[in-house]
Design an enzyme around this catalytic site. Sequence first.
Site, PDB file in Angstrom:
ATOM      1  N   GLU A  86      45.836  31.321  48.203  1.00 41.24           N
ATOM      2  CA  GLU A  86      47.030  32.180  48.290  1.00 41.24           C
ATOM      3  C   GLU A  86      47.024  33.088  49.525  1.00 41.24           C
ATOM      4  O   GLU A  86      47.045  34.322  49.413  1.00 41.24           O
ATOM      5  CB  GLU A  86      47.162  32.982  46.989  1.00 41.24           C
ATOM      6  CG  GLU A  86      47.239  32.066  45.774  1.00 41.24           C
ATOM      7  CD  GLU A  86      47.163  32.787  44.435  1.00 41.24           C
ATOM      8  OE1 GLU A  86      47.077  34.032  44.425  1.00 41.24           O
ATOM      9  OE2 GLU A  86      47.170  32.114  43.400  1.00 41.24           O
TER      10      GLU A  86
ATOM     11  N   GLU B 130      48.336  23.386  39.827  1.00 41.18           N
ATOM     12  CA  GLU B 130      48.200  24.312  38.682  1.00 41.18           C
ATOM     13  C   GLU B 130      49.445  24.285  37.794  1.00 41.18           C
ATOM     14  O   GLU B 130      49.945  25.281  37.347  1.00 41.18           O
ATOM     15  CB  GLU B 130      47.924  25.734  39.177  1.00 41.18           C
ATOM     16  CG  GLU B 130      46.717  25.860  40.086  1.00 41.18           C
ATOM     17  CD  GLU B 130      46.355  27.288  40.439  1.00 41.18           C
ATOM     18  OE1 GLU B 130      46.880  28.222  39.810  1.00 41.18           O
ATOM     19  OE2 GLU B 130      45.528  27.488  41.362  1.00 41.18           O
TER      20      GLU B 130
HETATM   21  O1  G3I Z   1      34.795  34.527  30.287  1.00 42.46           O
HETATM   22  C1  G3I Z   1      34.915  35.957  30.208  1.00 42.46           C
HETATM   23  C2  G3I Z   1      34.534  36.435  28.811  1.00 42.46           C
HETATM   24  O2  G3I Z   1      33.159  36.142  28.589  1.00 42.46           O
HETATM   25  C3  G3I Z   1      34.782  37.941  28.728  1.00 42.46           C
HETATM   26  O3  G3I Z   1      34.513  38.376  27.411  1.00 42.46           O
HETATM   27  C4  G3I Z   1      36.258  38.210  29.068  1.00 42.46           C
HETATM   28  C5  G3I Z   1      36.589  39.674  29.028  1.00 42.46           C
HETATM   29  O4  G3I Z   1      35.960  40.316  30.103  1.00 42.46           O
HETATM   30  O5  G3I Z   1      36.531  37.746  30.406  1.00 42.46           O
HETATM   31  C6  G3I Z   1      36.357  36.330  30.500  1.00 42.46           C
HETATM   32  O6  G3I Z   1      36.603  35.954  31.824  1.00 42.46           O
HETATM   33  C7  G3I Z   1      38.009  35.912  32.160  1.00 42.46           C
HETATM   34  C8  G3I Z   1      38.321  34.455  32.590  1.00 42.46           C
HETATM   35  O7  G3I Z   1      39.676  34.378  33.065  1.00 42.46           O
HETATM   36  C9  G3I Z   1      38.151  33.462  31.459  1.00 42.46           C
HETATM   37  O8  G3I Z   1      39.078  33.720  30.445  1.00 42.46           O
HETATM   38  C10 G3I Z   1      38.193  36.840  33.356  1.00 42.46           C
HETATM   39  O9  G3I Z   1      37.983  38.167  32.944  1.00 42.46           O
HETATM   40  C11 G3I Z   1      39.610  36.674  33.897  1.00 42.46           C
HETATM   41  O10 G3I Z   1      39.742  37.427  35.116  1.00 42.46           O
HETATM   42  C12 G3I Z   1      39.872  35.195  34.230  1.00 42.46           C
HETATM   43  O11 G3I Z   1      41.258  35.093  34.583  1.00 42.46           O
HETATM   44  C13 G3I Z   1      41.570  33.928  35.382  1.00 42.46           C
HETATM   45  C14 G3I Z   1      42.444  34.426  36.533  1.00 42.46           C
HETATM   46  O12 G3I Z   1      42.862  33.313  37.345  1.00 42.46           O
HETATM   47  C15 G3I Z   1      41.663  35.385  37.422  1.00 42.46           C
HETATM   48  O13 G3I Z   1      40.526  34.724  37.928  1.00 42.46           O
HETATM   49  C16 G3I Z   1      42.363  32.930  34.528  1.00 42.46           C
HETATM   50  O14 G3I Z   1      41.515  32.365  33.539  1.00 42.46           O
HETATM   51  C17 G3I Z   1      42.897  31.813  35.427  1.00 42.46           C
HETATM   52  O15 G3I Z   1      43.768  30.959  34.681  1.00 42.46           O
HETATM   53  C18 G3I Z   1      43.703  32.411  36.588  1.00 42.46           C
HETATM   54  O16 G3I Z   1      44.043  31.327  37.417  1.00 42.46           O
HETATM   55  C19 G3I Z   1      44.835  31.665  38.590  1.00 42.46           C
HETATM   56  C20 G3I Z   1      44.323  30.797  39.727  1.00 42.46           C
HETATM   57  O17 G3I Z   1      42.961  31.098  39.976  1.00 42.46           O
HETATM   58  C21 G3I Z   1      45.157  31.009  40.983  1.00 42.46           C
HETATM   59  N1  G3I Z   1      46.576  30.740  40.703  1.00 42.46           N
HETATM   60  C22 G3I Z   1      47.116  31.559  39.595  1.00 42.46           C
HETATM   61  C23 G3I Z   1      46.310  31.303  38.335  1.00 42.46           C
HETATM   62  C24 G3I Z   1      46.895  32.059  37.151  1.00 42.46           C
HETATM   63  O18 G3I Z   1      46.759  33.445  37.375  1.00 42.46           O
END
Ligand code: G3I
Length: 368
Positions: free
Chosen positions: A169, A276
């Site tokens: 991005e 995505e």
């Molecule tokens: O796995 C941990 C868990 O152990 C913990 O208890 C919990 C609370 O802290 O967090 C969990 O991790 C989270 C992870 O997703 C898995 O669910 C992270 O905090 C959270 O930041 C992470 O969010 C991801 C987000 O990007 C930020 O990295 C989303 O899953 C993911 O779908 C999203 O994907 C993005 C792409 O990278 C870029 N394009 C947009 C897309 C959607 O936002």
Amino acid sequence: MTAARGTRLSRRSVLTSALALTACGRGATRASADPAQAAARRGPVPLLRDLAPFQIGTEIVSDDFGPGFDAVASTQFSQITSGYELKMEYILQPDGRLRFEGGDRIAAFCAANHQALHAHTLIWYIDNPPSFQKLEGDRKAFDAAYGRYIQAVAGRYAGQARAWDVVNEPINDDGETLRESIWTRNLGLEGHFIRAHEAAREADPHALLFVNEYGLESNPKKRAKFLNFVEAMLKRGVPIDGIGTQNHVNFELPPGQITAALRDAASLGLPVHLSEFDCSLQTDGPSLMARPDRLKAQNRLYREALEAFVALPEKQQYAFTIWGVRDKDSWLRTATWVKDHTDAPLLFDDDARPKETFWTLADVLRGR
Ligand code: G3I
């Protein structure tokens, strides 16, 4: 891969016209299947990976692993994108240590299920880690740490990752400027991008290097800026092997926009990752559309996205990836800002049963 120097017509304009002619030759977009008719369809659930002549992928987070999830994620898809555990927010600890347990779990899942790994992502404007904050202002030290991080991460998965999203991005939603971040402040707007791609190429010479962006289907100005930026980097000899266009859409997206954006993305001649895809049933503002009609619109967009991808030249069909397996795994359900937990953006419901969106993709892949 760089454009021949001194080309009178830009590389894109030549390719765009050729692509447009090709696409016209394929006739009008087929009428979309009526979800009501589709619902009558039953029979053995096919595997999308068997129906698709290209990689069909999904995004996973190892927290989601478990019987219902694994049975679908390991069999339906030929490629996996790491949604979290190969990101800096997971890997880079506040004290500078790197943790790889999660990334190793994702890589092992792919190896066990004979799936390609699309590693996401090395550098993202959203990250602002303390261990790099400490180096701000010392360009030499910052640059060295930046290169070491990329070498450590991309190097660890060399031979396992088919590709990396290197800088995620890079363009602002205004469609006029590059995003600013700790990376651009210390290494330059273009410098951080070039350095990341060069370091990734050095760390894993066999991995394809992608630039991944969102909103290209709904923001033509951002799309133009993005493609012009990538073309300019290619002309400077920056190692870029593919374009990722995310396509996080909602049911209100007008027909044709996904198709137009994908055709533009292909105009550079590089492999294209529809990277995505999900189609939310929620909207930013109020909508009077009843849920059954939202589902029909959602199915039309799923059909359009895959038909547009299938219409690309074969050598540019890198992968078609859905962002998540079951509705309950979707970021559109789990993100902190989500209020309405009824969204159903994916192919499988909360109990891992195939939905109409699944059957729509299966129909397209079977030429129906
Ligand atoms: O796995 C941990 C868990 O152990 C913990 O208890 C919990 C609370 O802290 O967090 C969990 O991790 C989270 C992870 O997703 C898995 O669910 C992270 O905090 C959270 O930041 C992470 O969010 C991801 C987000 O990007 C930020 O990295 C989303 O899953 C993911 O779908 C999203 O994907 C993005 C792409 O990278 C870029 N394009 C947009 C897309 C959607 O936002």
